[in-house]
Design a protein around this motif. Structure first.
Motif, PDB file in Angstrom:
ATOM      1  N   ILE A 205      20.231  16.932  26.770  1.00 14.97           N
ATOM      2  CA  ILE A 205      20.833  15.796  26.070  1.00 14.97           C
ATOM      3  C   ILE A 205      21.509  16.250  24.772  1.00 14.97           C
ATOM      4  CG2 ILE A 205      18.818  15.052  24.730  1.00 14.97           C
ATOM      5  CD1 ILE A 205      21.178  12.714  26.591  1.00 14.97           C
ATOM      6  N   LEU A 206      20.959  17.289  24.118  1.00 15.19           N
ATOM      7  CA  LEU A 206      21.577  17.737  22.860  1.00 15.19           C
ATOM      8  C   LEU A 206      22.887  18.474  23.125  1.00 15.19           C
ATOM      9  CD1 LEU A 206      18.487  18.940  20.803  1.00 15.19           C
ATOM     10  CD2 LEU A 206      19.820  16.869  20.493  1.00 15.19           C
ATOM     11  N   MET A 303      30.475   7.024  20.135  1.00 12.24           N
ATOM     12  CA  MET A 303      29.481   7.385  21.150  1.00 12.24           C
ATOM     13  C   MET A 303      28.727   6.139  21.596  1.00 12.24           C
ATOM     14  SD  MET A 303      28.016  10.700  19.157  1.00 12.24           S
ATOM     15  CE  MET A 303      27.045  11.342  20.493  1.00 12.24           C
ATOM     16  N   HIS A 304      28.396   6.118  22.868  1.00  7.38           N
ATOM     17  CA  HIS A 304      27.624   4.984  23.375  1.00  7.38           C
ATOM     18  C   HIS A 304      26.231   5.006  22.760  1.00  7.38           C
ATOM     19  CE1 HIS A 304      25.546   2.260  26.077  1.00  7.38           C
ATOM     20  NE2 HIS A 304      26.746   1.774  26.388  1.00  7.38           N
ATOM     21  N   SER A 305      25.723   3.802  22.443  1.00 12.10           N
ATOM     22  CA  SER A 305      24.462   3.781  21.691  1.00 12.10           C
ATOM     23  C   SER A 305      23.321   4.426  22.465  1.00 12.10           C
ATOM     24  CB  SER A 305      24.099   2.347  21.313  1.00 12.10           C
ATOM     25  OG  SER A 305      23.944   1.578  22.487  1.00 12.10           O
ATOM     26  N   SER A 306      23.353   4.374  23.818  1.00 12.57           N
ATOM     27  CA  SER A 306      22.217   4.957  24.538  1.00 12.57           C
ATOM     28  C   SER A 306      22.238   6.483  24.456  1.00 12.57           C
ATOM     29  CB  SER A 306      22.208   4.492  25.995  1.00 12.57           C
ATOM     30  OG  SER A 306      23.408   4.889  26.620  1.00 12.57           O
ATOM     31  N   ILE A 307      23.439   7.076  24.348  1.00 10.91           N
ATOM     32  CA  ILE A 307      23.488   8.540  24.179  1.00 10.91           C
ATOM     33  C   ILE A 307      22.876   8.916  22.837  1.00 10.91           C
ATOM     34  CG2 ILE A 307      25.020  10.513  23.925  1.00 10.91           C
ATOM     35  CD1 ILE A 307      26.894   9.320  25.859  1.00 10.91           C
ATOM     36  N   VAL A 308      23.296   8.167  21.820  1.00 15.09           N
ATOM     37  CA  VAL A 308      22.748   8.469  20.486  1.00 15.09           C
ATOM     38  C   VAL A 308      21.227   8.304  20.512  1.00 15.09           C
ATOM     39  CG1 VAL A 308      22.806   7.852  18.065  1.00 15.09           C
ATOM     40  CG2 VAL A 308      24.885   7.733  19.409  1.00 15.09           C
ATOM     41  N   ALA A 309      20.776   7.271  21.225  1.00 12.48           N
ATOM     42  CA  ALA A 309      19.333   7.044  21.299  1.00 12.48           C
ATOM     43  C   ALA A 309      18.638   8.239  21.918  1.00 12.48           C
ATOM     44  CB  ALA A 309      19.066   5.795  22.122  1.00 12.48           C
ATOM     45  N   HIS A 310      19.164   8.713  23.065  1.00  7.23           N
ATOM     46  CA  HIS A 310      18.525   9.848  23.730  1.00  7.23           C
ATOM     47  C   HIS A 310      18.578  11.102  22.860  1.00  7.23           C
ATOM     48  CE1 HIS A 310      17.232   8.405  27.625  1.00  7.23           C
ATOM     49  NE2 HIS A 310      18.325   7.675  27.723  1.00  7.23           N
ATOM     50  N   GLN A 311      19.711  11.280  22.141  1.00 11.64           N
ATOM     51  CA  GLN A 311      19.794  12.486  21.290  1.00 11.64           C
ATOM     52  C   GLN A 311      18.775  12.410  20.169  1.00 11.64           C
ATOM     53  OE1 GLN A 311      23.921  13.071  20.169  1.00 11.64           O
ATOM     54  NE2 GLN A 311      24.286  14.190  22.073  1.00 11.64           N
ATOM     55  N   ASN A 312      18.631  11.219  19.574  1.00 10.90           N
ATOM     56  CA  ASN A 312      17.629  11.102  18.508  1.00 10.90           C
ATOM     57  C   ASN A 312      16.245  11.405  19.047  1.00 10.90           C
ATOM     58  OD1 ASN A 312      19.651  10.416  16.859  1.00 10.90           O
ATOM     59  ND2 ASN A 312      18.959   8.339  16.391  1.00 10.90           N
ATOM     60  N   PHE A 313      15.970  10.901  20.266  1.00 13.48           N
ATOM     61  CA  PHE A 313      14.649  11.176  20.823  1.00 13.48           C
ATOM     62  C   PHE A 313      14.514  12.657  21.166  1.00 13.48           C
ATOM     63  CE2 PHE A 313      11.677  11.350  24.507  1.00 13.48           C
ATOM     64  CZ  PHE A 313      10.524  11.146  23.769  1.00 13.48           C
ATOM     65  N   GLY A 314      15.635  13.276  21.596  1.00 11.28           N
ATOM     66  CA  GLY A 314      15.600  14.717  21.891  1.00 11.28           C
ATOM     67  C   GLY A 314      15.147  15.522  20.677  1.00 11.28           C
ATOM     68  N   LEU A 315      15.690  15.169  19.511  1.00 16.71           N
ATOM     69  CA  LEU A 315      15.289  15.862  18.280  1.00 16.71           C
ATOM     70  C   LEU A 315      13.817  15.607  17.989  1.00 16.71           C
ATOM     71  CD1 LEU A 315      18.265  15.430  15.808  1.00 16.71           C
ATOM     72  CD2 LEU A 315      17.677  17.330  17.271  1.00 16.71           C
ATOM     73  N   LYS A 316      13.419  14.340  18.171  1.00 10.84           N
ATOM     74  CA  LYS A 316      12.024  13.975  17.931  1.00 10.84           C
ATOM     75  C   LYS A 316      11.120  14.835  18.822  1.00 10.84           C
ATOM     76  CE  LYS A 316       8.634  11.480  16.491  1.00 10.84           C
ATOM     77  NZ  LYS A 316       8.080  11.825  15.191  1.00 10.84           N
ATOM     78  N   LEU A 317      11.580  15.029  20.090  1.00 11.57           N
ATOM     79  CA  LEU A 317      10.793  15.808  21.045  1.00 11.57           C
ATOM     80  C   LEU A 317      10.622  17.247  20.582  1.00 11.57           C
ATOM     81  CD1 LEU A 317      11.760  15.213  24.763  1.00 11.57           C
ATOM     82  CD2 LEU A 317       9.504  15.317  23.734  1.00 11.57           C
ATOM     83  N   LEU A 318      11.729  17.835  20.105  1.00 10.71           N
ATOM     84  CA  LEU A 318      11.647  19.240  19.691  1.00 10.71           C
ATOM     85  C   LEU A 318      10.655  19.383  18.547  1.00 10.71           C
ATOM     86  CD1 LEU A 318      15.338  20.504  19.912  1.00 10.71           C
ATOM     87  CD2 LEU A 318      13.470  20.883  21.495  1.00 10.71           C
ATOM     88  N   SER A 319      10.710  18.455  17.574  1.00  8.95           N
ATOM     89  CA  SER A 319       9.741  18.623  16.478  1.00  8.95           C
ATOM     90  C   SER A 319       8.324  18.340  16.979  1.00  8.95           C
ATOM     91  CB  SER A 319      10.098  17.765  15.260  1.00  8.95           C
ATOM     92  OG  SER A 319      10.806  16.650  15.628  1.00  8.95           O
ATOM     93  N   TRP A 320       8.222  17.442  17.993  1.00  7.16           N
ATOM     94  CA  TRP A 320       6.899  17.171  18.578  1.00  7.16           C
ATOM     95  C   TRP A 320       6.346  18.437  19.249  1.00  7.16           C
ATOM     96  CZ3 TRP A 320       5.574  17.014  23.935  1.00  7.16           C
ATOM     97  CH2 TRP A 320       4.289  16.520  24.211  1.00  7.16           C
ATOM     98  N   LEU A 321       7.226  19.126  20.008  1.00  4.52           N
ATOM     99  CA  LEU A 321       6.788  20.377  20.641  1.00  4.52           C
ATOM    100  C   LEU A 321       6.306  21.360  19.583  1.00  4.52           C
ATOM    101  CD1 LEU A 321       9.597  20.910  23.325  1.00  4.52           C
ATOM    102  CD2 LEU A 321       7.185  20.477  23.762  1.00  4.52           C
ATOM    103  N   GLY A 322       7.087  21.431  18.470  1.00  3.00           N
ATOM    104  CA  GLY A 322       6.702  22.343  17.398  1.00  3.00           C
ATOM    105  C   GLY A 322       5.319  22.042  16.860  1.00  3.00           C
ATOM    106  N   SER A 323       5.002  20.714  16.748  1.00  6.19           N
ATOM    107  CA  SER A 323       3.680  20.405  16.181  1.00  6.19           C
ATOM    108  C   SER A 323       2.572  20.611  17.219  1.00  6.19           C
ATOM    109  CB  SER A 323       3.663  18.977  15.651  1.00  6.19           C
ATOM    110  OG  SER A 323       3.876  18.095  16.731  1.00  6.19           O
ATOM    111  N   ILE A 324       2.861  20.359  18.515  1.00  6.45           N
ATOM    112  CA  ILE A 324       1.833  20.509  19.555  1.00  6.45           C
ATOM    113  C   ILE A 324       1.399  21.974  19.667  1.00  6.45           C
ATOM    114  CG2 ILE A 324       1.407  20.406  22.051  1.00  6.45           C
ATOM    115  CD1 ILE A 324       1.329  17.712  20.815  1.00  6.45           C
TER     116      ILE A 324
END
Length: 1717
Positions: A205-206, A303-324
């Protein structure tokens, strides 16, 4: 729009919150196709959670995402509730011995200069404080963000790799165990599944590039039609452009636009509009249109709002992986596997590769998130770090090309990770051998520099802006090469040798493209039109300097590599030369019977280049052959026999001739670019691989050829061959009257050539040329730097060359050659040369610039004169050459050399004033001295059977050849010894002759004729004695003459001061005996001096004359005369303020008026500021000079029966009542005036009181005008209002400023323990005198009724009457302000009182009354800790009296006053508490009434309590005041104690000031500066949610940290945007502020909005220097004295004045926008 969304959003939230993480995870565990399930879940929920409107709600989004999206993954991963699962994992995990903390922007990092493998190895503060390095020489810097802490990495530290915290984790490290053993099988499987899916989703997604559709498996059916207009960051447009554009494009306010711009700059992108496609597209077109004029437009996407939504969550995921993965090394290992696993598409398809290769397409925020993830995963796992390094190296070329075309800074590019990988020695070696990394880096570099000329050399001419930008970026590749080479290999494998030499080949290719680049030709006739581009080539050279040195260091480590490298380098040099020599015809030169073949070449006519890196590299390698003795071990492997010395020396010689000709002024028409090139060629940054190596190359050449041949070639290249080869050329030269310039040029060239010969023979301090080691070289550099002048540590470091680790090696040797002198209050610590090192001084040291050389010569001769030695500066004794260079010394005794010497001496002897100069002679003498030293050394070290071949002494004793029979060199020297025109060189010639004799003695020691010898010496001795006597006589005459002149000068100076005394002393008393009057007049001396009351000492009027400093007219200060004024500066102040938040509108009640008057800012005309014409101090108003005003009003006699206090209070109260009735009458409009007068009669007037009487103003018009001016000025500045003469607050402001100024002066004096009436500076003394007298006279220009009203109100606060209900509580009044107000307002009442009460009586009673109130104030607030010493003190009358008073107080306040302490304790409290008040009052009455102070108070020491009481006519036992007026004091005390505030205070509901008041101090600063940096790095900007502040700034007055110099924290103040510091000064220091800028280590003074300056900080390093900007990074510690100095400036209110002086002195300060800081 938002309103429609609301209900819908809430409904969604409800459905989301009902979604259960556990159930979802359970569903996933059952699923057959997990990927599809997860993707469906995401497709459904992500658009519902993220991006629901124009403005993001990060808190809410994160909460929902955690609940709906991340929760199920955590449940799935743990197989149970994550709240239990993760702690279990953590316990099973062995803690890492690596720290890996990623640095925030501005966080302090530490590197150890003793133990770090290279400067990039750093520790975070916590690890550093727990490591052994804190006691080593460490360097402290602030991180730019991004790197991480290397604690625990054994490859980064030579010793002490672990801090105490991480050491614990190393105890049981087995060899590389697999971290997965700590996890159960099914956890591994589940983790693997979820990581693979999530990581893939995030990467997909990124790196997704379509703007309006999602990847197929994330599409949903019911898609909403909402879009974002997304603005991206670039490094081309400025903040201002973006803000302006946004305001136009999405019509928002400036504040919103600033918010958008800040976020775009921080995160790399921000949506600026939300709505349907059309609506966003329109904003996009405006932005693009507006920013595409000058540069490429800003990047905007709809950009379509759902793409932006998924990209924001993608970033959230990467930092989540970093903390896990932080929970367990096993999880980290799994993530690394997932990331580096090859995808289905083969090469470069792993997730990590995909991210890296798309790096330049991502926005800033996304980059930093995934870089952080890489750091915490791949770089922390040693196994995968290697695999990642290989991937990085394989993609190196693509990554670098992306970076070069990308426009973001290096720190946001993945290419920046090279520093983490290449600096690890084992990885770097592996990448060189396996991936051929060196060659890749160099090839990539060459690919980007495509511009070449016909010969294939780099061409930087006419670079376009884009190419220049690329060139700047490409330089980072050189940095990578440096990282790879920085740690040298200890053992070599064949692979490493082969790959290194391949890299070396590539490197030679690079140097070959630089050999001879930017060639220049001498301009003749007209000046060059366009300055050629020279900087690019030098930038390249500078960047490569360290790499070239490191290449040589690598070669030196292995003999095989060295031999191969030498051959390769030689071959490339031959290729380069192949193209050079064509078409230059050969010629033959001959001098003194020697002849040599060379080519015809003139530097001043042909092309010549200063860039010769290949020749210089060869020179470096040649020295290494000598140093490592390879040249003697394997001569058969080296092509030494094939070398052609003339070819080797040709180009370096041309380069040195070019420098000489430039110095001789022959290249003037080539402009500045050439001057700059020559400057850098010699500059410390480049000379190691430029100038120094050219000298070495010539030394190499000379040592391999006949010195005569070399000298002839050299004469030819210097274009001096004609002069020395033709006999009598000099004579011919003078007879044809040639151009003076040509003579001058030739002289300079001869001097330069001789200087070059001195360098060739004398510069043998590089290891390999001479028999020395590296420390000798540094010692010599330092000795020569310090022989110019003593230097500070930082200056010395700057003048020494740094190696690749930024080290100069200075600390190891400095102690041996220099003493350190500590700094005082200003200035810095200095190193001074030890006297025993002076013998090593060489006047012709090759790194001296011309200016340095003459300074050093001057300094050394001066030293010798001081030590009474002769002033010769003979050449120092030199170390022997290495065998490879040993034949070099023969140049000194070669025939051509002797011929040159003889010619120059001949010219000097003939002295016809044409072609010779003194410096030419000086150089020849130096060369002769060198040859003698050399011969002496040879003789000293020779063994029996050897014959010394160096026979210089014999050669110089022989006369010249037959045809012209010139005398021998020795004979000419003896002739010159007595030449009157060579006075300076006498000592040197004498030294040469003496040395010659010594050598002769050594040679003849075996054979005869010692007798003749001694005679010669005796004669010489006697002539020397005569000489000495003569010199002494001359010195004596000179001394007498000097003294006479000095006497004349001081006489003139005194005369000047006498004549212009008024300039030195603004107020000048003409009557010379006035000062004597004070001492002798019996009136004064026989009785005690009393400053107030009916018994006030009468002082004879002194007539005071002053002179106007503008028109120099003189006039007496009289009541009727024109006004004379002093310039003054009024400013607001809170220095004494105890409560910074309080602002009271009516200053009459204010506890400390924020008001201050001071004689003196650079200045602001709008605010009516100007500079004082005499002393240039900043002023904004003037104070009139007056006589003591009291004597003018107090013209009635002192009648003996003055009323007592009680009676006086009654009288005053009656008068006030009468006035009140009158005022009421006046304010009630009444038709019948007769009614008025009747009322008048009914009113009982006190005896002798005439309220209708209006006194005549005694002052002249001009003085009245000045009184008004100054009064309005204080009012205007103090209250920040427009001037208004009629405002009733004006008199109050004037009295307040007078009181505050006196209080602050008293404060300063007592803080410094100076006596009260000691010698005050005349400016302060004048200030206080004029200010007090002005305040006393001001009522005459105010309205009488207003002043009477003020008196009434002030009086009521002590003696209550019925009309005032809201009186201030006694605890809230500042008694001294009250006293000043009452005393200065009382004449307004007294002038209408004809009953005979004198003003003095009034003053005394007011003073007593206020003093009593103050004592009660002290007793109510005094703290009552018991003191053990009490019991022993017998109770005197004071103690008893105080106790009685205290009991009275207890009785009135109810029992809420604390239990009675001892009388002694109370009395001490009263005495200490009232001292400041008494001192202030003494100053006040002294200036008011002009009574001189008693001598006892003028000295410091004792407490002066009794003397003060006498001076102020108070009883020593202050409590007597209460006892004498018992009946009224009871009433007063009762009324004071019944105030409700007093009750509240005693019951602990509020606080009050306790006495004596503590002085305010600036905050306490930590001893070690790094704790401040740390504090600042934890400080985030209060406005822009959690973002790190870029310029954190500490207020030194209250300790607040502010976010300075940034848009985010600007506020509005009086209609202007100001930065955080300026705004803070208004709340904290009423416009004046003292700040410490933590990242810069700089003190900042601000005053008002427009003025400020930087001040040196109170932190010093161990060398006594401040480090502004933290550039050097030495540890800094607090210097208490310097901090005290800043505090004193603050106490004295001199901040504004400091700024004024700084701005006058330094014009650049005026241009800074201080208000934005």
């Amino acid at each position: 729009m938002a309103s429609e969304l609301e209900p819908e959003v809430q409904a969604i939230d409800r459905s989301l919150l009902e979604c259960s993480a556990e159930e979802t995870a359970g569903k996933w565990l059952q699923a057959t196709d997990l990927t599809r399930e997860v993707y469906q879940h995401l497709a459904h929920y992500v658009p519902q959670i993220y991006c629901r409107g124009p403005n993001p709600f990060p808190q809410k989004e994160d909460m929902l995402a955690q609940h709906v999206l991340l929760g199920p993954m955590e449940w799935y991963l743990c197989g149970e509730d994550p709240a239990f699962g993760f702690p279990k994992l953590e316990q099973a995990n062995k803690p890492s011995h690596l720290c890996g903390r990623v640095f925030k922007v501005g966080e302090p990092t530490y590197s150890c200069r003793d133990c770090a493998v290279d400067p990039t190895c750093v520790l975070c503060m916590e690890c550093f404080l727990g490591s052994i390095h804190r006691d080593h020489r460490y360097r402290m810097t602030t991180s730019g963000g991004g790197g991480f802490c290397d604690c625990g990495d054994t490859e980064a530290w030579k010793e002490g790799p672990y801090c105490q915290k991480h050491e614990l984790n190393t105890s049981e490290i087995e060899e590389e165990e697999d971290p997965l053993v700590h996890l159960s099988e099914d956890v591994i499987a589940r983790t693997y599944n979820i990581f693979a899916i999530m990581f893939r989703y995030a990467v997909e997604i990124l790196t997704w590039e379509k703007e309006s559709e999602l990847p197929a498996d994330l599409e949903i059916i019911e898609k909403r039609d909402t879009y974002y207009c997304m603005l991206f960051n670039d490094e081309v447009h400025t903040y201002e452009q973006v803000i302006y554009t946004l305001q136009k494009a999405v019509n928002c306010t400036q504040k919103e636009a600033i918010g958008f711009a800040t976020t775009v700059d921080r995160d790399g992108r921000r949506s600026v509009r939300y709505g349907d496609f059309q609506y966003c597209e329109q904003a996009k077109s405006v932005i693009v249109r507006n920013t595409s004029r000058q540069t490429k437009p800003l990047k905007v996407q709809v950009m379509h709002s759902s793409i932006v939504a998924h990209q924001n969550f993608g970033l959230k995921l990467l930092s989540w992986l970093g903390s896990i993965i932080g929970y367990s090394d096993g999880l980290r290992r799994i993530l690394c596997q997932v990331g580096l696993q090859e995808g289905p598409d083969g090469e470069n398809s792993s997730l990590v590769d995909r991210l890296m290769l798309n790096d330049s397409k991502l926005w800033k925020g996304a980059r930093s998130v995934y870089h952080q993830l890489f750091m915490s995963s791949l770089l922390m796992d040693l196994k995968y770090k290697k695999l990642f390094a290989v991937r990085f190296a394989k993609n190196y070329e693509r990554l670098q090309s992306d970076y070069v075309t990308d426009d973001h800074d290096r720190e946001f590019s993945i290419a920046d990770l090279s520093v983490q990988i290449f600096t690890v020695p084992s990885l770097a070696r592996m990448l060189i051998t396996e991936e051929n990394l060196m060659t890749i880096i160099i090839k990539t570099f060459m690919d980007h520099l495509r511009h070449r000329d016909a010969q294939g050399r780099f061409q930087f001419e006419r670079y376009t802006a884009l190419q220049a930008f690329k060139f700047r970026r490409v330089q980072s590749l050189i940095l990578d090469l440096k990282y790879v080479l920085i740690s040298k290999p200890t053992e070599w494998s064949d692979d490493l040798r082969q790959k290194f030499l391949e890299g070396f080949d590539a490197f030679l290719e690079l140097l070959k493209c630089m050999q001879g680049m930017d060639p220049i030709t001498r301009q003749v006739g007209q000046h060059i039109e366009m300055e050629p581009e020279w900087e690019a080539a030098f930038t390249l050279q500078m960047k490569l300097t360290h790499v070239i040195s490191m290449m040589q260091d690598w070669c030196a480590l292995d003999e095989k590599v060295l031999i191969e490298a030498y051959k390769k380098c030689l071959a490339v040099l031959m290729q380069c030369h192949g193209g050079f020599t064509d078409g230059e015809q050969p010629i033959t030169l001959s001098i003194c019977g020697h002849s040599v073949e060379t080519i015809r070449y003139c530097v001043s006519q042909e092309k010549v280049s200063i860039h010769l890196p290949v020749s210089r590299l060869l020179a470096g390698l040649h020295v290494l052959l000598s140093k490592s003795e390879v040249a003697y071990k394997f001569p058969e492997l080296l092509p030494l026999s094939e070398l052609s010395p003339p070819m080797l020396i040709e180009h370096p010689l041309r380069c040195l001739v070019l420098c000489a000709q430039v110095h001789a002024g022959m290249w003037r028409r080539n402009g500045f670019s050439l001057v700059n090139q020559i400057y850098y060629y010699h500059n410390v940054k480049c000379r190691r691989e430029m100038f120094d190596k050219d000298i070495v190359m010539l030394q190499t050449g000379v040592s391999m050829m006949d010195p005569n041949h070399f000298l002839m070639i050299m004469l030819s290249r210097f274009e001096l061959y004609q002069i020395f080869s033709t006999p009598d050329y000099g004579k011919r030269f003078s007879s044809e009257i040639t151009h003076k310039d040509v003579v001058q040029q030739n002289n300079t060239l001869i001097e330069e050539m001789l200087y070059l010969i001195i360098m060739l023979v004398g510069e043998r301090f590089s290891p390999g040329v001479g028999q020395v080691n590296a420390t000798d070289e540094i010692k010599r550099e330092i000795i020569h730097q310090l022989s110019i002048k003593p230097m500070a540590h930082s200056e010395l470091v700057k003048s020494l060359p740094e190696d690749e680790n930024k080290e100069t090696g200075m600390e190891s040797v400095i102690e041996a050659v220099a003493h350190f002198k500590k700094p005082g209050l200003t200035g810095r610590g200095m190193y001074e040369l030890k006297p025993e090192c002076a013998k090593d001084f060489n006047l012709y040291f090759y790194h001296f610039s011309r200016a340095e050389q003459s300074k050093a010569e001057e300094a050394q001769r001066k030293l010798k004169r001081q030590n009474r030695e002769d002033t010769a500066l003979p050449p120092p004794v030199l170390p022997p050459f290495c065998p490879l260079f040993a034949s070099l010394v023969n140049i000194l005794q070669s025939d051509v050399m002797l011929c040159i010497m003889r010619t120059v001496l001949q010219w000097a002897v003939e002295h016809n004033g044409y072609a010779w100069s003194e410096s030419m002679l000086q150089r020849v003498l130096h060369l002769i001295g060198m040859a003698l030293q050399e011969e002496k050394q040879h003789l000293d070290s020779v063994t029996e059977e050897h014959v010394v071949t160096f026979t210089f002494t014999q050669k110089i004793s022989k006369p010249g050849e037959a045809p012209n029979n010139s005398p021998s060199i020795l004979a000419m020297l003896e002739t010159l010894q007595n030449a009157p025109y060579l006075d300076v060189h006498k000592d040197m010639i004498r030294w040469i002759l003496k040395t010659f004799n010594t050598i002769k003695k050594i040679r003849e020691s075996s054979s005869a004729s010692p007798v003749a010898e001694t005679e010669g010496t005796i004669m010489e001795e006697s002539s020397r004695d005569k000489d000495k006597a003569e010199r002494k006589r001359k010195a004596e005459i000179a001394r007498l003459r000097r003294e006479k002149i000095m006497a004349q000068m001081s006489e003139m100076q005194r005369h000047f001061i006498d004549e212009n005394k008024e300039l030195f002393q603004q107020t000048l008393e003409l009557d010379a005996s006035t000062s004597a009057v004070l001492d002798n007049s019996p009136v004064v001396s026989d009785m005690a001096l009393t400053a107030l009351g009916p018994a006030q000492t009468q002082v004879p009027e002194q007539r005071q004359f002053v002179t106007c400093i503008l028109c120099q007219e003189e006039q007496e200060v009289k009541v009727e005369s024109k006004a004379m004024v002093l310039a003054a500066f009024v400013q607001r102040s809170t220095v004494l303020s105890k409560n910074r938040s309080k602002f009271i509108q009516d200053p009459a009640k204010e506890q400390r008026r924020q008001q201050r008057l001071r004689l003196h800012t650079s200045y602001d005309v709008e605010n009516g500021e100007f500079l004082c014409p005499l002393c240039e101090c900043l002023s904004n108003t003037v104070i009139p000079l007056l006589l003591p005003p009291r004597n003018i009003f107090n013209n009635r006699l002192n009648i003996s029966d003055q009323p007592k206090l009680t009676q006086w209070i009654r009288t005053i109260s009656q008068q006030i009542k009468a006035l009140q009735v009158l005022r009421k009458e006046e304010s009630t409009p009444n038709t019948a005036s007769s009614k008025n007068s009747e009322n008048m009669d009914e009113l009982q007037l006190p005896e002798g009181f005439r309220p209708d009487f209006h006194p005549k103003n005694p002052y002249s018009e001009s003085i009245k005008e000045m009184l008004t001016t100054f009064g309005t000025a204080t009012y205007k500045v103090g209250l920040k209002v427009h001037p208004n003469e009629e405002d009733p607050r004006v008199p109050i402001m004037c009295w307040g400023s007078c009181a505050y100024t006196i209080q602050s002066v008293e404060r300063i004096l007592s803080d410094e323990d100076k006596p009260l009436f000691g010698p005050l500076p005349c400016r302060l003394d004048d200030c206080l005198r004029s200010l007090t007298r002005f305040a006393a006279a001001h009522w005459t220009v105010a309205s009488l009724s207003v002043v009477q009203g003020h008196f009434r109100k002030l009086f009521a606060s002590l003696v209550p009457d019925d009309s005032h209900g809201d009186l201030p509580c006694i605890l809230d009044i500042d008694m001294f302000h009250l006293l000043v107000g009452l005393v200065l307002a009382s004449p307004a009442l007294q002038c209408q009182d004809f009953s005979g009460i004198s003003l003095g009586t009034g003053d005394l009673h007011i003073f007593h009354l206020v003093t009593m109130a103050h004592i009660v104030q002290i007793l109510l607030t005094s703290c009552t800790e018991e003191n053990g010493m009490d019991q022993e003190n017998p109770a005197g009358e004071e103690e008893l009296a105080v106790l009685a008073l205290y009991k009275t107080l207890q009785q009135y306040t109810g029992s809420s006053l604390k239990e009675t302490p001892s009388g002694w304790h109370l009395w001490t409290n009263v005495r200490n508490g009232i001292m400041p008040f008494l001192k202030c009052s003494a100053l006040f009455f002294h200036y008011l009434n002009g009574v001189p102070s008693p001598p006892e108070i003028q000295v410091s020491g004792t407490s002066h309590f009794e003397h003060l009481c006498n001076y102020l006519s108070l009883p020593n036992n202050l409590i007597c005041l209460f006892q004498e007026n018992n009946e009224i004091t009871k009433l007063l005390i009762e009324s004071w104690c019944h105030n409700t505030e007093v009750k509240r205070y005693l019951e602990g509901e509020r606080d009050a000031i306790s006495y004596p008041r503590e002085s305010n101090k600036l905050i306490d600063l930590p001893e070690d500066y790094s704790s401040l940096i740390n504090q600042a790095s934890n400080f985030s900007c209060p406005k822009s949610g959690g973002d790190k502040s870029r310029a954190p700034t500490l207020c030194l007055v209250c300790g607040t940290l502010l976010c300075s110099q940034s848009y985010c924290c600007q506020t509005e103040l009086e209609g202007e945007d100001v930065g955080a510091c300026t705004a803070h000064t208004y709340s904290c220091g009423s416009g004046v502020g003292i700040f410490l800028r933590v990242r810069e280590c700089q003190v900042l003074f601000l005053a008002g909005k427009t003025k400020g300056c930087f001040y040196s900080p109170p932190y010093l390093d161990d060398y006594g220097e401040t480090d502004q900007g933290l550039r050097r990074g030495n540890p800094l510690h607090l210097c208490k004295e310097r901090f005290k100095k800043i505090q004193k400036l603050w106490h004295q209110h001199s901040i504004t004045e400091e700024i004024g002086h700084a701005q006058e002195a330094n014009q650049t300060l005026v241009g800074i926008d201080w208000q934005h800081l």
